[in-house]
Scaffold this motif. Structure first.
Motif: not given
Length: 623
Positions: A473, A476-477, A527, A470, A480-481, A529, A483-484
């Motif tokens: 970013r 971040a949810s 994450l 995290r 999202d973590i 991006d 997915a990264a």
């Protein structure tokens, strides 16, 4: 040790007693490099420096000093009450009520002493904790503005020591040294006034040995300032040497260098021993004489006072009251000795703190004009570390979405070039531009928002894996973590851990392999991006299996981004759009992989050597 030392200031005298068979070069050079800022070792000088650190609270500190002074004066109440009671009891007609009042006054004075002491301590600590909080915030803000290259040249243990130990030590200066020194100096002065009122002749008798002792002590303090600083510096160097040996103990054992490592510590111990011996030889006689003179006032005045009382020159009551008040002068030698030692330490701690607060900052300004697409351009860039030129007239442009690899022998300037792009350092000539804007004209937020960096040496904070990802970013949810992590090919090994993404990792990622730490770092970059990706040999510590996973993750991360990569494993960059070959800070070659190999230059030789090594490794694994 107290600060009234009188040791030799001649380095040759110190270096002359090297133990047989030892190498004193390092110890001697450590002494030669000692630096002093010339700050006087005095309470007023330290107080001014401490007050300069405060953004408020000076009145509270004055109140603390006043309360401490009252506490010191009220501490005399029991002795004065005893003297007055003695006078009353030896009178022709003792008054019981008066004796009771004297006793109650003594008790009230004692209670008041503790009450004012408590008030002084509470006020001073309230200020101290506030200053420590503000000081740590100032230091953190300062470190955020200094060139990041400074951290490469500074021992991490030293920075940590200043932020923790030196700031913590200011508590003694604020909460104790200033108020207690005020009490230790003001209370005796007020007592002297009272002594003069009681009997000026006895006061003169009291002061004569003390004045001589103070004069002698003052000379010792003055001559001992420089050597005292040297001694503190040697202590710091000894601590650094000991810590270095402890950190490198595995290497020391592996290469059977225990004797050499021990000799380094021995040389520092020997240097400290010689300092201590000179200290004792120079200070024991005059220091002992000063202590006798400063501590003998009661003995002198009591002896002479009894003779005067026997001769009728002074009444017994006056002598009793005088002796009770004279107790308020206390152990002047002990007080000055303790204060001078603490002043000495405070100067050293404040010097260490100032060494960070006075660092030059990286110039920063708001972004000037619109920042274009994520192109990276170096325009005749030059940089040198001192007199050693590292980069000379480097010009290259990486268009948005394209890739550039930096290769070359060790010391050719690859890492420095990347540090200039990320603005860890500023170019000394030429310009580095991102999106057409000089990085020196970009705000830190704008610059960092456009860069994602994956370092060769991955740093993970002590915390959960999710928190470390995290960092890319904030806010971040969890989705999202995850997915990264999946994009970085890290999800499978994270999910297999006992607590998954909530698994705690030690400082620097202790408990994870190098390849696993690297993939977490890549997940962090995914994450974030950012449109520009910088890779500093991201597969350096990976085994073949992890390397394949990391390369897949990097391919996912690099898609659609401008990428600059430092590579030693040349097979990982055969697909990049352009390869820049650096040699001794200059561009030796540039082009695509196949063209450079065909040219038969430096890159071709590096490629041949790389292929030979890979073939040997494959053959070794096959066997």
């Amino acid at each position: 040790m107290s600060s009234y030392i009188g040791i030799s200031k001649d380095p040759s005298a110190i270096e002359g007693n090297t133990p047989t068979g030892s190498n004193n070069t390092e110890a001697g050079s450590s002494f030669d490099k000692i630096e002093r800022n010339g700050t006087p070792l005095s309470v007023p000088a330290v107080a001014r420096r401490i007050l300069a650190l405060m953004t408020g609270g000076q009145l509270l500190l004055a109140g603390s000093a006043a309360a401490g002074t009252l506490a010191a004066l009220l501490a005399l109440a029991p002795y004065l009450a005893a003297a007055l009671a003695f006078v009353e009891l030896t009178s022709s007609s003792p008054d019981r009520d008066r004796l009771l009042l004297i006793g109650l006054a003594g008790v009230a004075g004692l209670i008041g002493c503790h009450a004012f002491f408590g008030l002084s301590t509470a006020l001073s600590h309230l200020i101290a904790f506030r200053v420590q909080r503000d000081l740590r915030l100032r230091l953190a803000a300062k470190l955020a503005r200094v060139p990041l290259g400074w951290f490469d040249d500074t021992a991490k243990g030293r920075v940590r020591s200043i932020l923790l130990d030196d700031v913590e030590a200011t508590e003694d200066g604020i909460a104790h040294l200033i108020p207690e020194t005020s009490a230790a100096l003001l209370a005796p002065l007020l007592v002297l006034v009272a002594l003069v009122v009681v009997d000026w002749r006895l006061t003169v008798l009291t002061l004569v040995p003390m004045v001589v002792g103070m004069w002698l002590l003052g000379r010792l303090l003055k001559t001992g300032e420089g050597p005292t600083r040297d001694y503190i510096e040697i202590q710091a160097r000894l601590a650094e040497t000991t810590a270095e040996i402890a950190d490198g103990l595995a290497t020391v054992r592996l290469f059977d260098q225990a004797e050499q490592a021990s000799r380094r510590a021995f040389d520092m111990f020997a240097l400290m021993t010689r300092f201590s011996n000179d200290w004792m030889r120079g200070a024991v006689v005059p220091g002992g004489l000063a202590q006798i003179l400063l501590s003998s006032h009661l003995l002198v005045v009591a002896s002479v006072g009894l003779l005067m009382a026997a001769a009728g020159d002074v009444s017994t009551a006056t002598l009793a009251v005088f002796l009770a008040l004279a107790l308020g002068l206390g152990d002047i030698f002990g007080a000055i000795q303790g204060i001078s030692h603490r002043v000495m330490r405070q100067v050293q701690h404040l010097d260490n703190i100032d060494s960070i607060l006075c660092l030059p900052e990286m110039p920063e300004s708001a972004s000037k004009g619109a920042i274009g697409p994520a192109a990276v351009e170096l325009d005749t860039v030059g940089f040198a570390y001192g007199a050693r030129a590292v980069l000379d007239c480097i010009s290259v442009r990486v268009e948005p979405g394209r890739s550039l690899a930096l290769v070359g022998p060790s010391g050719s300037g690859k890492s420095t070039l990347v540090r200039l792009i990320a603005r860890f350092l500023d170019a000394q000539s030429g310009a580095v531009r991102i999106g057409g804007v000089d990085v020196r004209d970009m705000s830190a937020e704008d610059l960092h928002a456009r860069l994602a960096v994956v370092f060769q040496d991955v740093f993970l904070f002590a915390g959960t894996i999710a928190d470390n990802i995290r960092l890319g970013r904030a806010g971040a949810s969890d989705a999202d973590i995850v997915a990264a992590a999946k994009a970085a090919r890290a999800h499978d090994f994270i999910a297999a851990l006992p607590n998954g993404y909530d698994t705690l990792v030690g400082e620097r990622g202790h408990g994870l392999s190098g390849g696993e730490r690297q993939r977490i770092s890549i997940a962090r970059a995914i994450l974030k991006d950012a449109p520009i990706l910088i890779l500093d040999e991201a597969t350096a510590f990976a085994d073949p299996e992890n390397e394949a996973e990391i390369q897949t993750a990097i391919a996912e991360l690099a898609r659609g981004r401008t990428m600059i990569v430092i590579a030693h494993r040349l097979h990982t960059i055969t697909h990049v759009d352009e390869i820049l070959v650096l040699d001794q800070g200059r561009i030796a070659e540039r082009g695509r992989h196949d063209d450079l190999v065909a040219d038969g230059g430096l890159y071709a030789r590096m490629w041949a050597a790389h292929q030979a090594v890979r073939s040997y490794r494959h053959a070794s694994r096959g066997n």
